[in-house]
Design a protein around this motif. Structure first.
Motif, PDB file in Angstrom:
ATOM      1  N   UNK A 144      30.526  70.299  85.938  1.00 35.41           N
ATOM      2  CA  UNK A 144      31.805  70.984  86.010  1.00 35.41           C
ATOM      3  C   UNK A 144      31.936  71.884  84.798  1.00 35.41           C
ATOM      4  N   UNK A 145      32.418  73.070  85.020  1.00 42.32           N
ATOM      5  CA  UNK A 145      32.668  73.997  83.934  1.00 42.32           C
ATOM      6  C   UNK A 145      33.983  73.620  83.280  1.00 42.32           C
ATOM      7  N   UNK A 146      34.105  73.843  82.000  1.00 45.05           N
ATOM      8  CA  UNK A 146      35.248  73.307  81.257  1.00 45.05           C
ATOM      9  C   UNK A 146      36.585  73.955  81.607  1.00 45.05           C
ATOM     10  N   UNK A 147      36.569  75.032  82.363  1.00 48.50           N
ATOM     11  CA  UNK A 147      37.856  75.628  82.763  1.00 48.50           C
ATOM     12  C   UNK A 147      38.313  75.121  84.133  1.00 48.50           C
ATOM     13  N   UNK A 166      34.591  64.856  90.766  1.00 48.84           N
ATOM     14  CA  UNK A 166      34.615  64.887  89.312  1.00 48.84           C
ATOM     15  C   UNK A 166      35.997  65.356  88.878  1.00 48.84           C
ATOM     16  N   UNK A 167      36.596  64.610  87.953  1.00 47.44           N
ATOM     17  CA  UNK A 167      37.883  64.991  87.387  1.00 47.44           C
ATOM     18  C   UNK A 167      37.721  65.206  85.897  1.00 47.44           C
ATOM     19  N   UNK A 168      38.301  66.299  85.410  1.00 45.54           N
ATOM     20  CA  UNK A 168      38.225  66.627  83.991  1.00 45.54           C
ATOM     21  C   UNK A 168      39.638  66.742  83.423  1.00 45.54           C
ATOM     22  N   UNK A 169      39.909  65.955  82.404  1.00 47.39           N
ATOM     23  CA  UNK A 169      41.177  66.032  81.668  1.00 47.39           C
ATOM     24  C   UNK A 169      40.855  66.559  80.280  1.00 47.39           C
TER      25      UNK A 169
END
Lengths: 112, 114
Positions: A49-52, A63-66
């Motif tokens: 996953x790209x950080x934005x 995938x979940x990004x916080x």
């Protein structure tokens, strides 16, 4: 500096969802990855996953990004015995050499 | 098929001997890497090379040496100076600095010192 933390073990029942968690420390992370390693083998990239981005879904994988909490998770829906493996979280930093820093890996055990 | 080939898969060594682990890739990747894996410690970077005839030390380079004379080959020598060489060694490659950082791994070489 770079540091990636994961819990070492997760046990789930076949058919349930698995959630593997990861925390990282470098706020300038550009890409975050999940790799899978089966016994006695090399690693294979599952997804990244790209950080934005906040979320990425690919079939049974979510995938979940916080970014605020620097927390990354991998959810595997309908977990099967073939999903038993070690899952590595990794991050890489833009502007550097893009060499990923890996966590210690989470051993996922799927039982009937 | 394109990929990374490591050999041998299993290797036994007596103390005081140098051993060389082979890594070959036909993916036309610029960058290649060596990692060491120990139980519960994840992957630690030994050496990496982003271009032919150039390589850099990683986090745990002491007791190891590498060469990069050809784009497709990046052999690792475990020298007698490495005090605790028993481990699983993984070679990887990537397209280099202009990509997403995805690594492609070989199947690994398990070294046991007797």
């Amino acid at each position: 500096g770079e540091d990636v933390e994961q819990s070492l073990f997760l046990s789930v029942r076949e058919g349930d969802s698995s959630v593997i968690n990861c925390t990282y420390t470098d706020s300038s992370s550009t890409y975050l990855y999940w790799y899978k390693q089966e016994p006695g083998a090399g690693l294979q990239l599952l997804t990244y996953i790209f950080s934005n981005m906040d979320m990425k879904q690919d079939q049974r994988l979510t995938v979940l990004l916080n970014k605020k909490d620097k927390h990354l998770s991998l959810r595997i829906a309908d977990t099967q015995t073939g999903d038993s493996a070690i899952y590595f979280c990794a991050e890489s930093i833009q502007g550097g050499s893009y060499i990923p820093t890996f966590g210690r890996g989470t051993s996922l055990i799927v039982h009937p | 098929d394109g990929g990374i080939t490591q050999s041998p898969k299993y290797l036994f060594r007596k103390e005081g001997q140098n051993v060389t682990l082979s890594c070959e890739q036909n993916l036309n990747h610029d960058a290649m890497y060596w990692y060491r894996q120990d139980p519960g410690q994840g992957l630690r970077l030994i050496y990496y090379s982003q271009i032919v005839n150039d390589f850099q030390k990683g986090d745990i380079a002491e007791g190891y040496s590498v060469s990069r004379e050809k784009k497709e080959s990046f052999p690792l020598t475990v020298t007698s100076a490495q005090k605790n060489p028993t481990a699983f060694y993984l070679c990887a490659s990537s397209r280099g600095q202009t990509n997403t950082g995805e690594l492609f791994f070989g199947e690994g070489s398990r070294l046991t010192v007797l």
